[in-house]
Design a protein around this motif. Structure first.
Motif, PDB file in Angstrom:
ATOM      1  N   LYS A  24       1.328  -3.136 -10.933  1.00  0.00           N
ATOM      2  CA  LYS A  24       0.745  -3.167  -9.594  1.00  0.00           C
ATOM      3  C   LYS A  24       1.093  -4.477  -8.868  1.00  0.00           C
ATOM      4  O   LYS A  24       1.354  -5.495  -9.490  1.00  0.00           O
ATOM      5  CB  LYS A  24      -0.774  -3.010  -9.683  1.00  0.00           C
ATOM      6  N   ASP A 184       9.627   2.324  -6.107  1.00  0.00           N
ATOM      7  CA  ASP A 184       8.637   2.619  -5.072  1.00  0.00           C
ATOM      8  C   ASP A 184       9.085   2.214  -3.673  1.00  0.00           C
ATOM      9  O   ASP A 184       8.376   2.469  -2.706  1.00  0.00           O
ATOM     10  CB  ASP A 184       7.323   1.906  -5.392  1.00  0.00           C
ATOM     11  N   GLN A 204       5.743   7.572  -4.773  1.00  0.00           N
ATOM     12  CA  GLN A 204       4.783   7.341  -3.693  1.00  0.00           C
ATOM     13  C   GLN A 204       3.409   7.780  -4.183  1.00  0.00           C
ATOM     14  O   GLN A 204       3.034   8.944  -4.059  1.00  0.00           O
ATOM     15  CB  GLN A 204       5.177   8.110  -2.433  1.00  0.00           C
ATOM     16  N   ARG A 205       2.665   6.845  -4.748  1.00  0.00           N
ATOM     17  CA  ARG A 205       1.365   7.172  -5.326  1.00  0.00           C
ATOM     18  C   ARG A 205       0.300   7.403  -4.258  1.00  0.00           C
ATOM     19  O   ARG A 205      -0.699   8.058  -4.510  1.00  0.00           O
ATOM     20  CB  ARG A 205       0.926   6.055  -6.283  1.00  0.00           C
ATOM     21  N   THR A 206       0.483   6.822  -3.085  1.00  0.00           N
ATOM     22  CA  THR A 206      -0.447   7.013  -1.977  1.00  0.00           C
ATOM     23  C   THR A 206       0.318   7.536  -0.771  1.00  0.00           C
ATOM     24  O   THR A 206       1.539   7.417  -0.684  1.00  0.00           O
ATOM     25  CB  THR A 206      -1.148   5.698  -1.602  1.00  0.00           C
ATOM     26  N   LYS A 207      -0.417   8.089   0.170  1.00  0.00           N
ATOM     27  CA  LYS A 207       0.216   8.645   1.358  1.00  0.00           C
ATOM     28  C   LYS A 207       0.844   7.531   2.187  1.00  0.00           C
ATOM     29  O   LYS A 207       0.279   6.459   2.357  1.00  0.00           O
ATOM     30  CB  LYS A 207      -0.809   9.408   2.198  1.00  0.00           C
ATOM     31  N   GLN A 218       4.605  11.579  -7.180  1.00  0.00           N
ATOM     32  CA  GLN A 218       3.375  10.807  -7.029  1.00  0.00           C
ATOM     33  C   GLN A 218       2.979  10.102  -8.318  1.00  0.00           C
ATOM     34  O   GLN A 218       2.156   9.187  -8.295  1.00  0.00           O
ATOM     35  CB  GLN A 218       2.227  11.715  -6.573  1.00  0.00           C
TER      36      GLN A 218
END
Length: 233
Positions: A24, A184, A204-207, A218
Motif C-alpha cells: 500500500k 496499478d 484497480q482496487r477502487t473506482k 480488481q
C-alpha cells in the motif's frame, strides 16, 4: 515462441509492481509525514499534500534518466527542500526522509498479495522504482519471496522507460510475449510494459478512471484465473 495445445502463448513468468500493487501507498509512516507537513506548512489539506508530492515525484522521475539519473533518496531530498520554498514547510527534513524510507520497507501488503505469491504457478519478478535495498527489506518484512527484484537503480531509468522492463526480461530469461506485467499505474506500468512489448494487466482496487484498452482486474486473485495455469487468455 512457446504455445500451448490451444495455440496460445505460454506465460512463463509474471512481473509485478511494488508500491501501489503489492504494498500500500498509505502506510503509517506516510500518514505521519503528511500530518506533519499539514501542521507545519501553508498547505493544510492532506489530499493536497499528497497530490503535490506525487506530482513532484513524477516530474523528477520523468527527467531522471541515464547521466541525469537521481535515486529515489536524492529525489526525496529535492522534493522536501522544494516544499520549504513552495509551501513554507518548517520541519526536520531528515526525520521526514527517514519516515519515507521506512514506509518503503514497512508499508503493509495488500490482503491479496500473500495468496497471489503462494498460488501463482509461474515465477514472480518484482519491478520497482524504489531502491533494491528497500524492496528486499520490504519483501522480507512481508515474508514474500519473488524470484528476483529489478529496480530502477540497475538501469538508471524509471518506469515507464522500457529499460527497466527489458532488464527484467534479461533476468527472467523470458521473451516479451511470455510474461505479464501487473501494476496499478496506467502511465507507468501499462505504458512502460507496452514500450517493451509486454502484455500489461492494470489493477484497480477502487473506482477511478476507466480504461478500455487494457485488461483490468480488481484483485490479484483474478490474475491467477487469467494465467490459466500457464497460458494467457
Amino acid at each position: 515462441m512457446n504455445r500451448g495445445a490451444k495455440g496460445r502463448v505460454m506465460i512463463k513468468a509474471v512481473f509485478i509492481d511494488y508500491t501501489g500493487t503489492t504494498v500500500k501507498e498509505d502506510g503509517e509512516e506516510i500518514r505521519d509525514v503528511v500530518k506533519r507537513v499539514c501542521h507545519n506548512s501553508d498547505l493544510h489539506d492532506p489530499q493536497a499534500v499528497l497530490a503535490l508530492w506525487w506530482k513532484r515525484m513524477k516530474q523528477y522521475e520523468e527527467n531522471s534518466y541515464g547521466e541525469n539519473y537521481l535515486t529515489e533518496d536524492e529525489i526525496v531530498d529535492k522534493i522536501l527542500q522544494s516544499l520549504v520554498v513552495e509551501i513554507h514547510l518548517k520541519e526536520n527534513l531528515r526525520e521526514l526522509h527517514v519516515l519515507i524510507r521506512r514506509s518503503w520497507v514497512c508499508a503493509p501488503a495488500f490482503p491479496d498479495a500473500k495468496e497471489f505469491f503462494e498460488k501463482c504457478p509461474v515465477p514472480i519478478y518484482m519491478i520497482s522504482n524504489n531502491g533494491i535495498e528497500y524492496v528486499k527489506k520490504g519483501m522480507e518484512d512481508k515474508q514474500l519471496q519473488p524470484e528476483a527484484i529489478i529496480c530502477a537503480d540497475m538501469v538508471r531509468a524509471y518506469k515507464p522507460h522500457r529499460e527497466l522492463f527489458e532488464r527484467a526480461l534479461e533476468v527472467s530469461g523470458c521473451g516479451a510475449d511470455e510474461v505479464l506485467h501487473i501494476g496499478d499505474s496506467y502511465s507507468s506500468d501499462v505504458l512502460g510494459a507496452r514500450a517493451a512489448a509486454i502484455q500489461p494487466v492494470l489493477v484497480q482496487r477502487t473506482k477511478g478512471k476507466t480504461y478500455d484498452d487494457v485488461m483490468t482486474v480488481q484483485d490479484l486473485s483474478e490474475v491467477l484465473h487469467l494465467l490459466d495455469w500457464g497460458e494467457a487468455i
